[in-house]
Design a protein around this motif. Structure first.
Motif, PDB file in Angstrom:
ATOM      1  N   GLN A  73     -26.113  32.556 -54.093  1.00 25.92           N
ATOM      2  CA  GLN A  73     -27.393  33.263 -54.032  1.00 25.92           C
ATOM      3  C   GLN A  73     -28.052  33.168 -55.403  1.00 25.92           C
ATOM      4  O   GLN A  73     -27.371  32.862 -56.395  1.00 25.92           O
ATOM      5  N   ASP A  77     -26.688  40.704 -56.267  1.00 28.38           N
ATOM      6  CA  ASP A  77     -27.191  41.870 -55.564  1.00 28.38           C
ATOM      7  C   ASP A  77     -26.179  43.002 -55.768  1.00 28.38           C
ATOM      8  O   ASP A  77     -25.140  42.815 -56.413  1.00 28.38           O
ATOM      9  N   ASP A  78     -26.505  44.165 -55.208  1.00 26.32           N
ATOM     10  CA  ASP A  78     -25.641  45.329 -55.449  1.00 26.32           C
ATOM     11  C   ASP A  78     -24.228  45.115 -54.933  1.00 26.32           C
ATOM     12  O   ASP A  78     -23.243  45.531 -55.550  1.00 26.32           O
ATOM     13  N   ASP A  79     -24.143  44.447 -53.785  1.00 29.36           N
ATOM     14  CA  ASP A  79     -22.818  44.223 -53.193  1.00 29.36           C
ATOM     15  C   ASP A  79     -21.945  43.367 -54.113  1.00 29.36           C
ATOM     16  O   ASP A  79     -20.781  43.680 -54.377  1.00 29.36           O
ATOM     17  N   LEU A  80     -22.563  42.279 -54.621  1.00 28.47           N
ATOM     18  CA  LEU A  80     -21.795  41.366 -55.491  1.00 28.47           C
ATOM     19  C   LEU A  80     -21.442  42.048 -56.812  1.00 28.47           C
ATOM     20  O   LEU A  80     -20.335  41.888 -57.333  1.00 28.47           O
ATOM     21  N   ALA A  82     -20.942  45.180 -57.173  1.00 27.06           N
ATOM     22  CA  ALA A  82     -19.871  46.141 -56.868  1.00 27.06           C
ATOM     23  C   ALA A  82     -18.522  45.437 -56.848  1.00 27.06           C
ATOM     24  O   ALA A  82     -17.515  45.953 -57.352  1.00 27.06           O
ATOM     25  N   ARG A  83     -18.507  44.263 -56.242  1.00 26.88           N
ATOM     26  CA  ARG A  83     -17.242  43.522 -56.196  1.00 26.88           C
ATOM     27  C   ARG A  83     -16.828  43.094 -57.601  1.00 26.88           C
ATOM     28  O   ARG A  83     -15.648  43.042 -57.939  1.00 26.88           O
ATOM     29  N   ASP A 233     -16.113  34.777 -50.072  1.00 28.99           N
ATOM     30  CA  ASP A 233     -16.826  35.428 -48.969  1.00 28.99           C
ATOM     31  C   ASP A 233     -15.942  35.429 -47.718  1.00 28.99           C
ATOM     32  O   ASP A 233     -14.769  35.025 -47.774  1.00 28.99           O
ATOM     33  N   ASP A 234     -16.530  35.826 -46.579  1.00 26.70           N
ATOM     34  CA  ASP A 234     -15.744  35.944 -45.342  1.00 26.70           C
ATOM     35  C   ASP A 234     -15.150  34.609 -44.901  1.00 26.70           C
ATOM     36  O   ASP A 234     -14.142  34.553 -44.210  1.00 26.70           O
TER      37      ASP A 234
END
Lengths: 392, 220
Positions: A73, A77-80, A82-83, A233-234
């Motif tokens: 990306q 972003d916030d998710d990344l 956070a990780r 990622d997934d």
């Protein structure tokens, strides 16, 4: 001559040193060839370490921290984030941006990092990379101020107040425009610019995506870096592009991968040519000494004794030439480094063990080839023919 | 003289070799025994085999047939195989002294026997043959006679059991040749001496003469 404790006279009349002392003119061409070739090899091979030395110096600033940027990306972003923050080895992370400052290399050009860090994170970053301001002032918030490492200022010929960047010079690959306002010192060769200025939405600098400078807890750098590399990622695909010390070392190695092969080929080719020239000269010298060797064989010297004597003479001459050549070569590259390269910010390691070890191939191969050629001639020599020819 | 004193012995020695397309027989069935202290001259015209016999006796040429015994042991093999024996037991004096130009007279004499014992012997010999003052000179500074005496010094340096001299006076004037010959005879008392020569004046210095013609022994 004096007798040793074993009753053997020293120096032996067959000693190579005695021969060399009494034949300086005959030995001079061989010494000169060996010396010139050795000096040439040292002068050709040593500067090639400037690629690595200079690249490593530019990479040093980045190697002391870890850079993580999103692989799939445009921005974090916030998710990344956070990780990222779940990294147990992480002490702190700072958003930063990086541009590249063109620098001269020994051939072509290299790039030094120009890092944009927020004001409040600057001191911690500089402490980690080991840089300090020695002249001028830090970039003022929201301005195009830049502080550069002393070597970058020298190499680019800047003075405080000079501007650089594509807006100043279209041929300059650094985007935008910056003004040099300070001088840094320390082992890390880098520049610092203002993060706010580099993040203005309307600026061309905004095209450069931000990344995260990740500072590991003391002693947990490997753990922290491994965590970042293992973030997937997934579908099991890596999420981050991680630039750490190992990554930089690999890239530098990769860029120089063919150099040892090239240098080895050059050295081997040169050594072989010199060995052939040396053996030709040795054969000429041998022909001039046929009577001497015929006599020595007649009075009871074995062929192998004379081969050893000639091998020692060749080795002595070759080693002497190598040592002289090494001296000339090292002096030359030291002067080249001090007078030409260092003013351009190009590092070169002197002495470099590679040319010293590689150039040893020259006297070694010369001695082996010349000894082999002469041994064959000695084995085919009939002392009686020599004696009868002279006695006739 | 008894067999125990025999230094060198040739038994039915023959020597043949190819010289280009030509097959040469240099020696035919030569028998010769020389005892310690004995001096033997080989005489004969050029090409009679004198030098060939010396080279065979010294192990520089391998006989085509027959055997050569030095101190009772067969000299087997060519020049390289017999080198150690030759260095210890045989002294050569050639028509040309073959001095190594970059070595001094002393170094020339000791090149094949670089021992303290040989060095002492060389010092003493140099005095007795009158070249002690030349020991540290290089060959280019010597006269013909001095060079030949330097060659003699080398031949005697190891204290050889056998001295082989090939026309040692051929390139010297009579007086100088005589002096070299006297020195050779004087210092070969403990060795067997075989000298090949055209110089008939040398014959009064030897005990025995072996005449050769076309590689064969001929009656005296």
């Amino acid at each position: 001559m004096t007798a040793s404790s074993s009753g053997v006279l020293r120096p032996s009349p067959l000693s190579a040193w005695l021969w060399l002392r009494r034949h300086p003119r005959q030995a001079a061409p061989l010494v000169a060839i060996q010396a010139l070739v050795t000096a040439l090899l040292v002068m050709i091979i040593t500067p090639t370490n400037a690629f690595r030395a200079t690249s490593e110096a530019y990479a040093e600033a980045l190697a002391r921290v870890t850079i993580a940027s999103p692989l799939r990306q445009f921005a974090f972003d916030d998710d990344l984030l956070a990780r990222l923050d779940a990294n147990p080895g992480q002490a702190e992370r700072v958003e930063a941006k990086m541009f590249w400052l063109k620098m001269p290399m020994i051939v072509g050009q290299g790039f030094a990092p120009l890092i944009a860090v927020p004001d409040d994170a600057r001191d911690a970053f500089l402490e980690r990379v080991g840089a300090r301001l020695v002249e001028g002032h830090w970039p003022r918030p929201g301005t195009d101020d830049a502080v550069l490492h002393d070597s970058l200022i020298t190499a680019r010929g800047f003075r405080l107040g000079d501007a650089f960047g594509r807006l100043e010079d279209p041929a300059d690959p650094t985007p935008g425009r910056f003004v040099v306002v300070g001088r840094l010192e320390g082992s890390a060769r880098l520049g610092i610019v203002d993060h706010a200025y580099a993040s203005r939405p309307a600026s061309v600098l905004a095209r450069t995506p931000p990344f995260q400078l990740v500072y590991a807890k003391a002693g947990r750098e490997a753990e922290s870096d491994a965590y970042l590399r293992d973030l997937v990622d997934d579908e099991g695909r890596s999420l981050l592009h991680v630039v750490d010390r190992a990554y930089l070392a690999e890239r530098i190695d990769e860029s120089l991968a063919n150099l040892p092969v090239l240098l080895g080929f050059i050295t081997a080719a040169v050594a072989l040519v010199v060995a052939l020239v040396t053996s030709l000269l040795a054969v000429v010298a041998f022909q001039a000494r046929v009577d001497e060797f015929g006599l020595q064989l007649a009075v009871g010297h074995r062929v192998r004794t004379l081969v050893r004597k000639l091998a020692r003479e060749t080795a002595l001459v070759a080693t002497l030439g190598w040592a002289i050549g090494l001296g000339i070569g090292l002096t030359s590259v030291t002067l080249y480094r001090d007078l030409v390269l260092e003013p351009k910010g190009i590092l070169m390691q002197v002495p470099d063990m590679r040319p010293i070890l590689l150039s040893l191939l020259v006297p070694t191969l010369s001695t082996v080839v010349a000894s082999f050629v002469i041994a064959r001639r000695l084995r085919g020599m009939d002392p009686v023919s020599v004696i009868q020819r002279r006695g006739a | 003289m008894t067999d125990a004193e025999t230094v060198i012995e040739a038994r039915g020695v023959g020597l043949s070799y190819r010289d280009g397309q030509r097959h040469v027989t240099a020696l035919h069935d030569i028998d010769l025994a020389v005892a310690r202290g004995e001096r033997v001259a080989l005489v004969g015209p050029s090409g009679s085999g004198k030098s060939s016999l010396l080279f065979v006796l010294g192990g520089l040429r391998r006989p085509t047939h027959g055997d050569v015994l030095l101190l009772g042991r067969s000299l087997v093999g060519g020049a390289d195989a017999t080198a150690d024996v030759r260095r210890r037991h045989v002294g050569f004096l050639f028509q040309e002294p073959f001095l190594v130009p970059y070595l001094t007279v002393r170094e020339n004499a000791l090149a094949h026997v670089p021992t303290a014992e040989a060095s002492e012997r060389v010092e003493a010999l140099a005095v007795s043959i009158g070249i002690a003052h030349l020991l540290d000179e290089r060959p280019h500074r010597l006269s013909g006679g001095e060079r030949q005496r330097a060659g003699l010094l080398r031949a005697l340096a190891a204290g050889p059991d056998l001295i082989l001299a090939d026309e040692p006076t051929a390139s010297l004037d009579h007086a100088t040749g005589r002096a070299v010959l006297d020195a050779l005879a004087a210092h070969a008392r403990d060795a067997a001496l075989v000298v090949a020569t055209h110089d008939l004046s040398m014959l009064d210095a030897v005990h025995r003469v072996l005449r050769l013609a076309d590689g064969r022994q001929t009656p005296g």
